[in-house]
Every structure is written in C-alpha cells, then in structure tokens.
Scaffold this motif. Structure first.
Motif, short mmCIF file in Angstrom:
data_model
loop_
_atom_site.label_atom_id
_atom_site.label_comp_id
_atom_site.label_asym_id
_atom_site.label_seq_id
_atom_site.Cartn_x
_atom_site.Cartn_y
_atom_site.Cartn_z
N LEU A 78 -24.81 9.07 9.23
CA LEU A 78 -25.90 9.29 10.19
C LEU A 78 -25.35 9.71 11.55
O LEU A 78 -25.93 10.57 12.23
CB LEU A 78 -26.75 8.03 10.33
N TRP A 79 -24.22 9.12 12.00
CA TRP A 79 -23.60 9.53 13.26
C TRP A 79 -23.13 10.98 13.18
O TRP A 79 -23.27 11.73 14.15
CB TRP A 79 -22.42 8.62 13.61
N ILE A 80 -22.60 11.39 12.04
CA ILE A 80 -22.17 12.78 11.87
C ILE A 80 -23.37 13.71 11.95
O ILE A 80 -23.31 14.76 12.62
CB ILE A 80 -21.40 12.96 10.54
N CYS A 81 -24.47 13.33 11.30
CA CYS A 81 -25.68 14.15 11.36
C CYS A 81 -26.23 14.23 12.78
O CYS A 81 -26.67 15.30 13.22
CB CYS A 81 -26.75 13.59 10.42
N LEU A 82 -26.20 13.12 13.50
CA LEU A 82 -26.67 13.11 14.88
C LEU A 82 -25.82 14.03 15.75
O LEU A 82 -26.36 14.84 16.53
CB LEU A 82 -26.65 11.69 15.44
N ALA A 83 -24.50 13.95 15.60
CA ALA A 83 -23.61 14.80 16.39
C ALA A 83 -23.83 16.27 16.04
O ALA A 83 -23.87 17.13 16.93
CB ALA A 83 -22.16 14.41 16.14
N ALA A 84 -24.00 16.57 14.75
CA ALA A 84 -24.24 17.96 14.34
C ALA A 84 -25.55 18.47 14.90
O ALA A 84 -25.64 19.62 15.37
CB ALA A 84 -24.22 18.06 12.82
N SER A 85 -26.59 17.64 14.88
CA SER A 85 -27.89 18.09 15.40
C SER A 85 -27.81 18.35 16.90
O SER A 85 -28.40 19.31 17.40
CB SER A 85 -28.97 17.06 15.08
N TRP A 86 -27.08 17.51 17.64
CA TRP A 86 -26.91 17.74 19.08
C TRP A 86 -26.13 19.03 19.34
O TRP A 86 -26.45 19.76 20.28
CB TRP A 86 -26.23 16.55 19.75
N CYS A 87 -25.13 19.30 18.51
CA CYS A 87 -24.38 20.55 18.66
C CYS A 87 -25.29 21.76 18.45
O CYS A 87 -25.21 22.74 19.19
CB CYS A 87 -23.20 20.60 17.69
N ILE A 88 -26.16 21.66 17.46
CA ILE A 88 -27.09 22.76 17.19
C ILE A 88 -28.06 22.92 18.36
O ILE A 88 -28.33 24.05 18.80
CB ILE A 88 -27.84 22.50 15.86
N ILE A 89 -28.60 21.82 18.85
CA ILE A 89 -29.55 21.89 19.97
C ILE A 89 -28.88 22.49 21.21
O ILE A 89 -29.46 23.35 21.88
CB ILE A 89 -30.13 20.49 20.26
N VAL A 90 -27.67 22.04 21.52
CA VAL A 90 -26.96 22.57 22.70
C VAL A 90 -26.65 24.04 22.53
O VAL A 90 -26.83 24.84 23.46
CB VAL A 90 -25.67 21.73 22.96
#
Length: 96
Positions: A78-90
């Motif tokens: 879940l932490w990996i998914c959260l980090a990936a989603s933030w990278c996509i948003i940024v």
C-alpha cells in the motif's frame, strides 16, 4: 553450561530446545556431527498439563506471526501504491 563433548564421536555438543508436541520447551544437548544422532535431556520432564497446553500456545503464536507478516507485506504494498500515485499526480501537475 560448560563445553560438553559427545562420548560417541568426540565432537562438541550444544544446548537446543525441542518444539515437538511431546517435549515442547525441553532443552537437550545435541551433537554437532551430522552422522551422530546422540542427545541428552538437560531438564526434567514437564508436568502433563504443560505438555497439553504448550503445543496449542505455540500454534496460536505461529498463526499470529503469520498474520502479522501478511499484514506487514500488505502495508508495504500500500505504501508503494501511495508513493506511485503521488508521483503520477506530481508529474501530471507539472505537465500542465
């Protein structure tokens, strides 16, 4: 306990703990040689009540440790998914 040598092969023996249902928690001296299967119990027999209870407790502990490991793996994903989603948003934010 002092260094005890095996009377059959002469190699050093070490103290280990048995986790079988019949002897859970009992300590014994075991030979380090692969071919020598000699062992000696270090402590006396446990009472019958302890022999009945300890295997069940060990199974519960093992089950809880397995659940904890599963949850830790899920949390890491879940932490990996959260980090990936933030990278996509940024990256989308700066692309505008």
């Amino acid at each position: 306990m002092e260094d005890v040598k095996c009377i059959f092969c002469g190699r050093r023996r070490v103290i280990q703990t048995s986790w079988t249902d019949a002897n859970s928690g009992r300590m014994f001296l075991s030979c380090l040689s692969n071919g020598c299967n000699q062992f000696t119990w270090v402590d006396p027999l446990m009472c019958s009540r302890a022999v009945q209870i300890i295997p069940g407790l060990l199974k519960k502990v093992n089950k809880l440790e397995a659940r904890l490991q599963t949850r830790n793996e899920r949390e890491r994903k879940l932490w990996i998914c959260l980090a990936a989603s933030w990278c996509i948003i940024v990256s989308m934010w700066f692309a505008i």
